[in-house]
Design an enzyme around this catalytic site. Structure first.
Site, PDB file in Angstrom:
ATOM      1  N   LYS A 128       0.801  -1.229   0.072  1.00  0.00           N
ATOM      2  CA  LYS A 128       0.146   0.202  -0.056  1.00  0.00           C
ATOM      3  C   LYS A 128       0.908   1.404   0.006  1.00  0.00           C
ATOM      4  CE  LYS A 128      -4.486   0.877   0.384  1.00  0.00           C
ATOM      5  NZ  LYS A 128      -5.667   0.146  -0.196  1.00  0.00           N
ATOM      6  N   ASP A 141      -7.193   4.245  -4.424  1.00  0.00           N
ATOM      7  CA  ASP A 141      -7.794   4.111  -3.149  1.00  0.00           C
ATOM      8  C   ASP A 141      -8.323   5.819  -3.075  1.00  0.00           C
ATOM      9  OD1 ASP A 141      -7.737   2.154  -0.661  1.00  0.00           O
ATOM     10  OD2 ASP A 141      -7.828   3.990   0.261  1.00  0.00           O
TER      11      ASP A 141
HETATM   12  N1  GLU Z   1      -7.346   0.286  -2.701  1.00  0.00           N
HETATM   13  C1  GLU Z   1      -8.204  -0.980  -3.061  1.00  0.00           C
HETATM   14  C2  GLU Z   1      -8.196  -1.895  -1.818  1.00  0.00           C
HETATM   15  O1  GLU Z   1      -8.173  -1.547  -0.858  1.00  0.00           O
HETATM   16  C3  GLU Z   1      -7.763  -1.722  -4.350  1.00  0.00           C
HETATM   17  C4  GLU Z   1      -6.327  -2.010  -4.560  1.00  0.00           C
HETATM   18  C5  GLU Z   1      -5.874  -2.553  -5.919  1.00  0.00           C
HETATM   19  O2  GLU Z   1      -6.939  -2.586  -6.710  1.00  0.00           O
HETATM   20  O3  GLU Z   1      -4.676  -2.920  -5.770  1.00  0.00           O
HETATM   21  O4  GLU Z   1      -8.108  -3.151  -1.766  1.00  0.00           O
END
Ligand code: GLU
Length: 450
Positions: free
Chosen positions: A125, A165
């Site tokens: 992340k 996100d």
């Molecule tokens: N931000 C999204 C999550 O919390 C998607 C992450 C992604 O697609 O890599 O899972």
């Protein structure tokens, strides 16, 4: 002291300020204790001590120039938490509240969420304390370019694949991708959530919201409760997740009546007007207050008028709730209000939207409760499908991707529910999802050696 508690205590000592990270670790480690008891290898190989420390963590400075010509400085992060099951995978969050602890809690959740999808994705992340709100397109572009000027050296289609996100949508992904390409001279699937014109996947935009509703359907179908058709539903948030939760609920004949943003919430008794919501949020990028101005049946409740101890959105009588805004938006009192009014289903579109106390209330009441890690995995799962399409230079139709997404959500429900049964708590999907995700990651860790 149990093995899980000793590791929790250790991270609280090493990282005293990272409260959200402590919360995410506690939730996972406490719920997997039965699996630790059943298989002594996990303690022997120090799996918990290893899994709570990111494999690699990058903190960097982002310097950019605003429209007035003034220099702005932000903090940037990318936490590459685990590559046991595949390249690091997870979104980027741009929000003023972002700090190292936020990204670590999100990255930690992502490891197990991605494992549950059954696709080859590790967990990561990233993000920044940059606030895209109120910034011009040119400012957002300059920020994204400056952010990528550092990030590009750490990511790649086979190493680390960021996505969106909160605060990072199609516009930001476009600017980030453009800069990555310029810096590396490589056209590759290094980001997901791309535009359909240049490598994106159909259904990626809708996936998290659709997936969270599919998960709710699965839980209800396997319970004694009714389905969603004709039922009043509460949705919080008004970003990508909330919008497509509302859309899918309406397609299924349910009636979502609320949406919210950082300034307050809309209660529209006649049901949310999806076209109006999309126009305000996706095109005009305005506050929801303008929804109430445009629609007579809608009430606007400003955050200034919220009581101190609870969020009045969750006090509206409804059959199902879809927290799709942000972490810790639903506390114990909110959970009590939902339950008191007969709510039978909670499916989390956001990451960790319920406090630990609220989660316990839902579990004790034995309603259908889908923790974010399972219920909102449809977003990253469809990112995985975007990676597959990029790798094979093909693109699937909307129906094909939607069908795959639906099957993945069914599979996640089935593995969480089977695991919950195996450990004698058939309605506890927190335990089920955490143990199912954990075992994959932990077994991979043991197999791959030190
Ligand atoms: N931000 C999204 C999550 O919390 C998607 C992450 C992604 O697609 O890599 O899972």
């Amino acid at each position: 002291m149990s093995y899980a508690n000793s590791v929790i205590q250790k991270i609280q000592t090493i990282y005293p300020d990272q409260i959200e990270f402590h919360q995410a670790v506690k939730e996972v480690l406490h719920s997997i204790e039965p699996a630790l008891k059943k298989d002594s290898r996990y303690e022997k190989f120090k799996v918990l001590d290893r899994i709570v420390i990111p494999e690699r963590q990058i903190n960097f400075r982002v310097t950019w120039e605003d429209d007035k010509g003034e220099i702005q400085v932000n903090r940037g992060y990318r936490i590459e938490f685990s590559s046991l099951l595949g390249p690091y995978k997870g979104g980027l969050r741009f929000h003023p509240s972002v700090c190292e602890g936020t990204i670590k809690f999100l990255g930690f959740e992502q490891i197990f969420k991605n494992a549950l999808t059954g696709l080859a994705m590790g967990g990561g992340k990233g993000g920044s304390d940059f606030d895209p709100k109120g910034k011009s397109d040119r400012e957002v572009m300059r920020f994204c370019q400056a952010f990528m000027n550092e990030l590009y050296r750490h990511i790649g289609a086979h190493t680390d694949v960021p996505a969106g996100d909160i605060g990072v949508g199609g516009r930001e992904i476009g600017y980030l991708f453009g800069q990555y390409k310029k810096l590396t001279n490589r056209y590759e699937g290094v980001l997901t959530g791309k535009s359909l014109l240049w490598g994106g996947s159909l259904v990626r935009t809708e996936a998290t919201g659709y997936g969270s509703v599919y998960f709710a359907q699965e839980m209800l179908e396997h319970s004694d409760f009714d389905g969603l058709e004709g039922k009043i539903c509460l949705v919080s948030g008004s970003g990508n997740v909330a919008i497509y939760t509302v859309e899918k609920l309406q397609q299924l004949g349910a009636k979502p009546v609320t949406i919210s943003d950082s300034k307050g919430f809309i209660y529209d008794e006649s049901g949310i007007d999806l076209a109006l919501l999309k126009e305000i949020k996706e095109i005009k990028r305005e506050s929801l207050e303008s929804y109430a101005k445009a629609k007579k049946s809608a009430k606007w409740i400003s955050i200034k008028d919220y009581p101190k101890d609870h969020n009045p959105l969750w006090a509206i009588p409804a059959y199902a709730a879809f927290p799709s805004a942000t972490q810790n938006e639903l506390n114990a009192k909110d959970a009590e209000n939902l339950l008191k009014n007969g709510c039978k289903c909670v499916s989390e579109g956001a990451n960790m939207p319920s406090t630990i106390e609220a989660v316990h209330k839902f579990l004790d009441a034995k309603i259908c409760y889908g923790p974010g890690k399972a219920a909102n995995a449809g977003g990253v799962a469809t990112s995985g499908l975007e990676m597959s399409q990029n790798a094979s230079m093909t693109s699937w139709t909307f129906e094909e991707v939607d069908k795959k997404l639906h099957n993945i959500m069914r599979h996640i429900y089935a593995s969480a529910s089977q695991t919950a049964k195996e450990f004698g708590e058939p309605t506890n999907l927190v335990l089920g999802a955490n143990i199912a995700g954990f075992r994959k990651v932990a077994d991979a860790m043991i197999e791959q050696g030190l």
